[in-house]
Design an enzyme around this catalytic site. Structure first.
Site, PDB file in Angstrom:
ATOM      1  N   HIS A 167       0.913  -1.066  -0.020  1.00 51.31           N
ATOM      2  CA  HIS A 167       0.071  -0.013  -0.134  1.00 51.31           C
ATOM      3  C   HIS A 167       0.955   1.326  -0.024  1.00 51.31           C
ATOM      4  O   HIS A 167       1.615   1.824   0.816  1.00 51.31           O
ATOM      5  CB  HIS A 167      -0.915  -0.006   1.272  1.00 51.31           C
ATOM      6  CG  HIS A 167      -2.001   1.107   1.258  1.00 51.31           C
ATOM      7  ND1 HIS A 167      -3.043   1.094   0.685  1.00 51.31           N
ATOM      8  CD2 HIS A 167      -1.754   2.343   2.183  1.00 51.31           C
ATOM      9  CE1 HIS A 167      -3.688   2.308   1.106  1.00 51.31           C
ATOM     10  NE2 HIS A 167      -2.922   2.826   1.815  1.00 51.31           N
ATOM     11  N   ASP A 203      -0.926  -9.764  -0.751  1.00 49.03           N
ATOM     12  CA  ASP A 203       0.163  -8.624  -1.353  1.00 49.03           C
ATOM     13  C   ASP A 203      -0.842  -7.851  -2.248  1.00 49.03           C
ATOM     14  O   ASP A 203      -0.585  -8.088  -3.566  1.00 49.03           O
ATOM     15  CB  ASP A 203       1.261  -9.457  -2.081  1.00 49.03           C
ATOM     16  CG  ASP A 203       2.201  -8.475  -2.749  1.00 49.03           C
ATOM     17  OD1 ASP A 203       2.195  -7.277  -2.192  1.00 49.03           O
ATOM     18  OD2 ASP A 203       2.721  -8.815  -3.444  1.00 49.03           O
TER      19      ASP A 203
END
Ligand code: 9MR
Length: 575
Positions: free
Chosen positions: A496, A544
């Site tokens: 992120h 992920d």
């Protein structure tokens, strides 16, 4: 949702040190011991043995065996481990296996810098970008920032520092622990290791813009943050003078991707807090002693900031961070007794003054247990003070020093017991409560304690514990996933981040090599993870994906843990 987890033989995908422990975990239905073979790159069996059944692992819910192939000490690349019809990801056995990790873990900070152009020649063209938040449109800039909701009537220039994480906020409590771990990575070279190892962090060893200025590069990197932290101090003559503003960030959350230089949001200073003030006091005090040989004026500036901040914290000992909302994280911390202890310890180590020692001694953390099973972090910083009191030379009374050092060794013993009990070999308990937001950094912080116990005692079991303790991070886990970008066969790469948002826009890069993901978080604290992973066993609570900020963000305080440990590991390879 059943993730693809690849071969059931789980190894450290980066590799193993020739003289270090070599352990793997096998996921299998079998309850009795099984044969295993270690194969070299040519496919020849170079070692074999029998696995050890370990029953059901609490954190993963899997029936597992462990495999110990430490006895094989021959260096080579492309090894695989075979058991139960499965072949592991390939790995190396080499003394230099972690050599490059030291500078990779540290380059994360240089590329996260605010207020400076990122140089493509140093970091690769894909990371080049203009300076962010210097007041150039559409940025509102950090050069002239008003306070949130008229909580003060001045504006400050708080340019510089590092962006905290996937957002563009800059938070003093988190900058504090991060810059402390960078400074301690350097300080360790003065106390615990040989001059040859220290040379690995000298000038012109890292990819920092200041290389060649005769100052160790890691201190250059730390200084970028320290200058920012000092800018966050409330000016003389204002209410709460000497305290530090808790944070500066956008008035509203921005979307992803968003390059720093494109951020159109108003930046806002949030009110000062005791926690932020003590983070400034502690790190500026450490700054003063480390910069003294290189830049006397900067050292003196740091010491003045530290003393002023500490006095301001004592005058305002319980001013919590007010959560006024907006486009940033909270980082609230109601218990600042640990920050007081840490700041007093750093000021004592730098100045030797009795008044600071008195405060250290009076703290309940002076004799209390500061090494929780789940590790230290931004909100629990007493361990930072304890580790520095244990390692940095000072005039501490001998009995005190002895007790403090023993407390590090005792904590390391308990982390050793934990990692021995965990079939995946990590120094973290196996209950769901041990898998929380950012816990990969807590695992690495426990590794730091193990490594420090080795530095203090020279006992091999602590070195082995520290070395084995990172296997989990590099792929020996239920997901068969390395959490460090660019390191290991299957590594996190979609963390992120507004900057490294390749998953959203293929023209943008992945995070740079050496970026640590927050890791499995049984709390499922973001909507994406909750929707995808509800019901996950703790070690499986990770994805992920760029949307999952609560399992897959990057953050300065997480990479600082990696940087300290990476530097230790690199040193072991050279021994
Ligand atoms: O790392 C922080 C974690 O310990 C907290 O549980 C979480 C929720 O408050 O916040 C994390 O910090 C985030 C911060 O608030 C904003 N920038 C990104 C940080 C990492 O996710």
């Amino acid at each position: 949702y059943v993730p693809e987890t690849g071969p059931r033989v789980r190894v450290n995908q980066v590799g193993y040190l020739p003289d270090g422990p070599k352990n793997a975990t096998l996921v299998t239905e079998a309850t009795a011991a099984l044969d295993w073979q270690l194969k070299n790159a040519a496919g020849d069996v170079v070692k074999s043995g029998r696995s050890t059944p370990r029953g059901v692992d609490a954190a993963s819910g899997q029936n597992v065996h462990t495999i110990d192939f430490s006895a094989h000490t021959t260096a080579g690349t492309g090894y695989t481990l075979v058991a139960d019809g499965q072949t592991s990801h390939p790995f190396d056995i080499s003394a230099t296996v972690y050599q490059q990790l030291r500078s990779d873990a540290l380059q994360f900070f240089s590329i996260q810098r605010s207020g400076i152009a990122i140089d493509g020649d140093l970091f690769g063209e894909q990371y080049a970008r203009p300076a962010g938040h210097l007041g150039v449109a559409p940025n509102k800039g950090d050069t002239d920032v008003p306070c949130r909701a008229n909580t003060c009537d001045y504006r400050l220039d708080v340019r510089g520092g590092w962006y905290d994480a996937g957002d563009h906020g800059k938070y003093v409590v988190n900058g504090g622990i991060a810059v402390q771990q960078l400074m301690s990575t350097f300080e360790r070279t003065k106390t615990a290791v040989t001059a040859a190892h220290g040379a690995a962090l000298a000038d012109s060893t890292l990819r920092v813009p200041e290389r060649g200025n005769k100052v160790p590069d890691i201190l250059d990197e730390a200084r970028w943050e320290l200058e920012f932290l000092m800018r966050m101090q409330v000016p003389a003559g204002q209410p709460f003078a000497g305290m530090a503003h808790h944070k500066v960030h956008d008035a509203n959350w921005t979307g992803i991707p968003m390059q720093p230089q494109d951020d159109p949001e108003q930046r806002e200073l949030h009110p000062p807090s005791t926690a932020a003030t003590l983070n400034l006091a502690a790190t500026a005090a450490q700054c003063a002693r480390l910069f003294a040989p290189y830049d006397a004026a900067f050292s003196a500036k740091c010491l003045t900031a530290a003393r002023t901040a500490y006095a301001a914290a004592k005058a305002n000992p319980a001013k919590p961070a007010q959560d006024l909302g907006g486009g940033g994280g909270g980082y609230g911390d109601d218990d600042v007794s640990d920050e007081f202890y840490w700041a007093a310890a750093e000021l004592y180590l730098t100045t030797g003054e009795a008044a600071f020692l008195t405060d250290v001694t009076a703290s309940r953390h002076h004799t209390g247990d500061v090494f929780a099973a789940t590790g230290f972090g931004w909100g629990s910083t007493a361990a930072l003070g304890r580790l520095d009191l244990a390692t940095v030379p000072s005039a501490l009374p001998a009995a005190d020093r002895q007790r403090i050092r023993q407390s590090v060794v005792t904590a390391a013993d308990s982390y050793l017991a934990t990692l021995t009990a965990q079939a995946y070999g990590l120094p973290m308990p196996g209950d769901a409560g041990s898998y929380f937001w950012g816990a990969n950094s807590n695992i690495l912080n426990n590794v730091q304690v193990l490594a420090t116990a080795f530095d203090l005692t020279g006992a091999a079991k602590y070195r082995d514990g520290a070395v084995q303790g990172v296997d989990y991070i590099f792929g020996r886990n239920a997901l068969n996933q390395s959490y460090v970008t660019g390191w290991g066969e299957k590594a996190s790469q979609n963390q992120h981040s507004r900057i490294f948002a390749h998953q959203k826009d293929a023209k943008l890069p992945h995070p740079p090599a050496g970026s640590l993901a927050g890791g499995a978080n049984a709390g499922l604290d973001d909507p994406f993870a909750k929707a995808l992973l509800t019901g996950c066993k703790p070690m499986f609570c990770y994805v992920d994906d760029i949307e999952s900020y609560a399992t897959n963000e990057i953050a300065i305080n997480w990479n600082s843990a990696l940087a300290w440990v990476a530097s230790f590991l690199a040193d072991q390879g050279k021994a």
